[in-house]
Design a protein around this motif. Structure first.
Motif, short mmCIF file in Angstrom:
data_model
loop_
_atom_site.label_atom_id
_atom_site.label_comp_id
_atom_site.label_asym_id
_atom_site.label_seq_id
_atom_site.Cartn_x
_atom_site.Cartn_y
_atom_site.Cartn_z
N LEU A 45 0.86 -1.19 0.00
CA LEU A 45 0.00 0.00 0.00
C LEU A 45 0.89 1.24 0.00
O LEU A 45 1.74 1.40 0.87
N GLN A 46 0.69 2.10 -1.00
CA GLN A 46 1.42 3.36 -1.07
C GLN A 46 0.41 4.46 -1.37
O GLN A 46 -0.61 4.22 -2.01
N TYR A 47 0.73 5.67 -0.92
CA TYR A 47 -0.21 6.77 -1.16
C TYR A 47 0.55 8.07 -1.28
O TYR A 47 1.67 8.23 -0.78
N SER A 48 -0.07 9.03 -2.00
CA SER A 48 0.53 10.33 -2.22
C SER A 48 -0.56 11.41 -2.13
O SER A 48 -1.63 11.26 -2.74
N LEU A 57 -2.34 0.08 -4.74
CA LEU A 57 -2.71 -1.02 -3.87
C LEU A 57 -2.45 -2.37 -4.53
O LEU A 57 -2.87 -2.61 -5.65
N GLN A 58 -1.71 -3.22 -3.81
CA GLN A 58 -1.55 -4.62 -4.21
C GLN A 58 -2.35 -5.47 -3.23
O GLN A 58 -2.16 -5.40 -2.03
N THR A 59 -3.26 -6.29 -3.76
CA THR A 59 -4.16 -7.05 -2.90
C THR A 59 -4.70 -8.25 -3.67
O THR A 59 -4.62 -8.30 -4.90
N GLN A 60 -5.27 -9.19 -2.93
CA GLN A 60 -5.95 -10.32 -3.57
C GLN A 60 -7.46 -10.08 -3.65
O GLN A 60 -8.20 -10.94 -4.12
N PHE A 109 3.99 6.27 -8.83
CA PHE A 109 2.98 7.30 -9.10
C PHE A 109 3.18 7.97 -10.45
O PHE A 109 2.40 8.85 -10.82
N ASP A 110 4.22 7.56 -11.20
CA ASP A 110 4.38 8.07 -12.56
C ASP A 110 3.23 7.63 -13.46
O ASP A 110 2.97 8.24 -14.49
#
Length: 713
Positions: A199-202, A225-228, A261-262
């Motif tokens: 999980l990353q956010y900007s 978001l990486q998730t199943q 985020f690019d």
């Protein structure tokens, strides 16, 4: 949680949003309390409400609220995933309401500046037992994984992609007037962390920097978001909740995801009718041949994933033009609304002072331009009043839902089967009116359940259905709102009421008991200390309640009517004004005193003479008008005023209609119709029967506002 995280100012948002969620939760539960089970939509709604409350309470570090909401979320997670078919529904309803009561009680403490120090251990234990029982009764083939809530030490989780992993780009836009947007963004992150593999956010400083809220409002909030989990699960978790204008979410491949985020706002030529897989492949191929570009801010609504028809792949589509402008809302402190209402009232008074200034009444003076400007000013003033009045009007829905809860709780404790029905709950009244009627309405509903509805065996013996019914309805008529509480119970026993009134020496010795109308007899139950209940219960029997109801209703210019048929049921009808702030009134004088009465009770103005007057044997006066006989009340004589006109030929008679009764009121002179700003009578002035307030007139004088119900009583 970061040590630099600042919770100042977050509490108001937390309380506001969670109060809204609890109201919706209670409404959902009570709507389906009589069903066999909760439907899928209700289960999902309750699950989402608990999930949101759990998340926001975790952010605020209210551990007990977090724990109990998470435990109830566990219950509905199991219901949603395994669909057991033997859940005791009423027991589940009671558990949900118990949790809602606990959370509401803790939030009430916080609202009052106290600490949320309640302990939820007993409630959690009961929920554990309930969850264990429904799991033990059904043995599903598939073991449902526990809905585990674990606090991570950080939000950046090592990305270990699996074959089942999905990669998502999420873009959230908040409404421009959102307060503390960084807090709302943090709540979204806090909710997503439970399903996240990565999980990353900007911007990434939403926890420590309050200024990040401004950046979020300008450029939106970006999440990778990486998730199943599926797209639907993600949307359920984030939701189109408070202050969110739009959410854009679409799946990308792992290589695109790793570019960070690019990928937001990259300029790629695409065919909108192509499948997602083809678009992604072309996108990746073009990016490998291009130099990295400076990040471009994506505009809200540029691209969204649009669901295709069943059996077809998803396609990337340009967001369609909105057909209508979306309505946006802003929360305003009620005290500011009251202050604005007071200023509008002062504006109305100042307008009257200007337009009724004696300097304008010079004979022969032409003021054509002034009259036009004054007319425009009056129009704007009236429009301004209407706008502010509409802003203060709120529906009775929440108040009615509280009564639904009372019926459910009291009927369960008394062992009665009762159906509750609401009609006209969207009727709008002034917020101050709602605050005045909540307690009286609670007394009336409790009385209907306790006094009115009989026990099931009594109803069956009387040839009725075992289940009773209580109906709560509202409607507007003649500038007033009518709120009724009706039951199909045993009704009022006239004989028992008269017997009690005789014991308490309430009857007129010079009057036959048979001459009392049912309406007069039923009014005895509104007197202090009057109760026909021989047994004192938790809810009734002490002779208090109905007198408080009448007192509170009369304070806002309302009245209570009672209708009943013994053995069939009763109706308690409240008639209250729509607003307390500004009314249309008739200004008149009696002696040297100026009075005002609201226009909707005045049916006619009549000039009379002595030939029309009739004196009754008991000394009371009546007047004959077109063959009808009306009782007469001389206002100057009623208040013992000096120099009032006693000659009937020199005054004016007003025909008033209050609660179905018609009376004539004799005054010295009519001045005219005027908008009246209602002001309370100062507390140091003794309460006078028939007066409900006072107002300032255009000439600076003070006029007393008459209470028609108090005059006729």
């Amino acid at each position: 949680m970061s040590a630099g995280f600042n919770t100042d100012g977050m509490l108001d948002i937390y309380l506001f949003e969670n109060n809204q969620l609890l109201e919706q939760l209670q409404e959902t539960v009570l709507e389906q309390k009589d069903a066999e089970c909760f439907d899928d939509e209700a289960i999902n709604e309750i699950f989402r409400a608990m999930h949101t409350i759990k998340g926001s309470s975790g952010v605020m570090m209210f551990d007990e609220i977090t724990t109990v909401s998470h435990k109830l979320e566990d219950v509905f997670y199991y219901l949603r995933e395994s669909h057991p078919d033997n859940v005791p529904h009423i027991k589940l309803v009671e558990h949900v309401l118990e949790v809602a009561d606990f959370i509401q009680g803790e939030m009430d403490k916080l609202s009052d500046g106290e600490e949320a120090d309640g302990k939820a251990s007993d409630i959690v234990a009961r929920l554990d037992d309930f969850l264990a029982s429904i799991k033990g009764e059904k043995k599903p083939k598939e073991v449902i994984k526990e809905n585990v809530h674990e606090e991570p030490t950080q939000f950046y989780i090592a990305p270990m992609a699996k074959s089942e992993s999905h990669f998502y780009q999420i873009y959230i836009v908040y409404t421009p007037d959102t307060q503390m947007a960084n807090v709302h963004a943090y709540k979204a992150v806090h909710a997503l962390k439970e399903i996240a593999e990565d999980l990353q956010y900007s911007p990434d400083n939403i926890i420590t920097d309050a200024e990040s809220g401004t950046e979020i409002l300008e450029h939106g909030f970006k999440i990778l978001l990486q998730t199943q989990s599926t797209e639907g699960v993600i949307r359920d978790i984030i939701g189109m909740g408070y202050e969110i204008e739009s959410i854009e979410l679409f799946e990308v491949n792992e290589a695109t995801y790793k570019r960070g985020f690019d990928i937001f706002g990259t300029d790629i030529q695409i065919d909108l009718d192509s499948p997602v897989e083809e678009i992604e492949a072309r996108s990746e191929a073009e990016k490998q041949t291009q130099e990295p570009k400076e990040e471009k801010k994506i505009a809200p609504g540029d691209f969204v994933i649009q669901n295709a028809e069943p059996g077809k792949g998803k396609k990337l589509a340009k967001d369609k033009q909105k057909k209508a402008e979306k309505t946006s809302y802003i929360s305003v402190d009620v005290n500011k609304m009251d202050m604005l209402m007071d200023l509008i009232g002062e504006l109305v008074i100042s307008e009257s002072v200007v337009l009724q200034n004696p300097d304008l009444k010079v004979p022969g003076l032409k003021l054509d331009n002034f009259s036009k400007a004054a007319g425009q000013l009056s129009k704007i003033s009236t429009d301004l009043q209407n706008v502010i009045m509409s802003m203060r009007m709120v529906p009775l829905t929440n108040t009615f839902q509280k009564m639904n809860r009372i019926v459910f709780d009291v009927s369960r404790k008394l062992g009665k089967e009762i159906e509750f029905e609401m009609q006209g709950d969207t009727t709008e009244v002034d917020k101050n009116i709602i605050e005045h009627i909540s307690d009286p309405l609670m007394h009336l509903v409790r009385n209907a359940v306790d006094h009115g509805i009989e026990m099931p065996e009594e109803r069956l013996a009387a040839g009725k259905k075992s289940k009773g019914k209580v109906t709560l309805f509202a409607k507007t008529e003649a500038g007033k709102v009518w709120i009724g509480v009706q039951d199909n119970g045993g009704g009022l026993d006239r004989k028992k009421i008269m017997e009690k009134a005789r014991k308490q020496e309430l009857l007129d010795l010079d009057r036959k008991e048979s001459s009392y109308t049912d309406k007069e007899v039923f009014q005895f139950i509104t007197l202090p200390g009057f109760s026909t209940n021989e047994k004192v219960t938790e809810y009734s029997g002490r002779g208090v309640g109905m007198d408080v109801v009448v007192q509170n209703i009369q304070e806002i210019g309302g009245s209570l009517e009672i209708e009943s048929v013994y053995g069939e049921g009763s109706l308690m009808l409240l008639k209250i004004p729509l607003t307390l702030a500004i009314i249309d009134g008739i200004v008149m004088t009696a002696g040297d005193t100026t009075f005002v009465i609201q226009t909707d009770v005045v049916k006619e103005f009549v000039s009379v003479n002595e030939d029309m007057m009739v004196e009754q044997p008991n000394g009371e006066e009546c007047v004959m008008i077109r063959g009808e006989c009306y009782p007469v009340m001389r206002l100057g004589e009623w208040y013992h005023l000096d120099d009032y006109k006693s000659d009937i030929n020199n005054g004016m008679m007003l025909i008033l209609e209050i609660d179905g009764k018609r009376v004539c009121m004799f005054v010295d002179r009519l001045i005219g119709k005027q908008e009246i700003v209602v002001k309370p009578i100062p507390s140091y002035v003794k309460k006078v029967r028939g007066l409900s307030g006072c107002t300032q007139l255009g000439d600076g004088g003070i006029a007393l506002i008459l209470d028609p119900a108090g005059l006729v009583e």
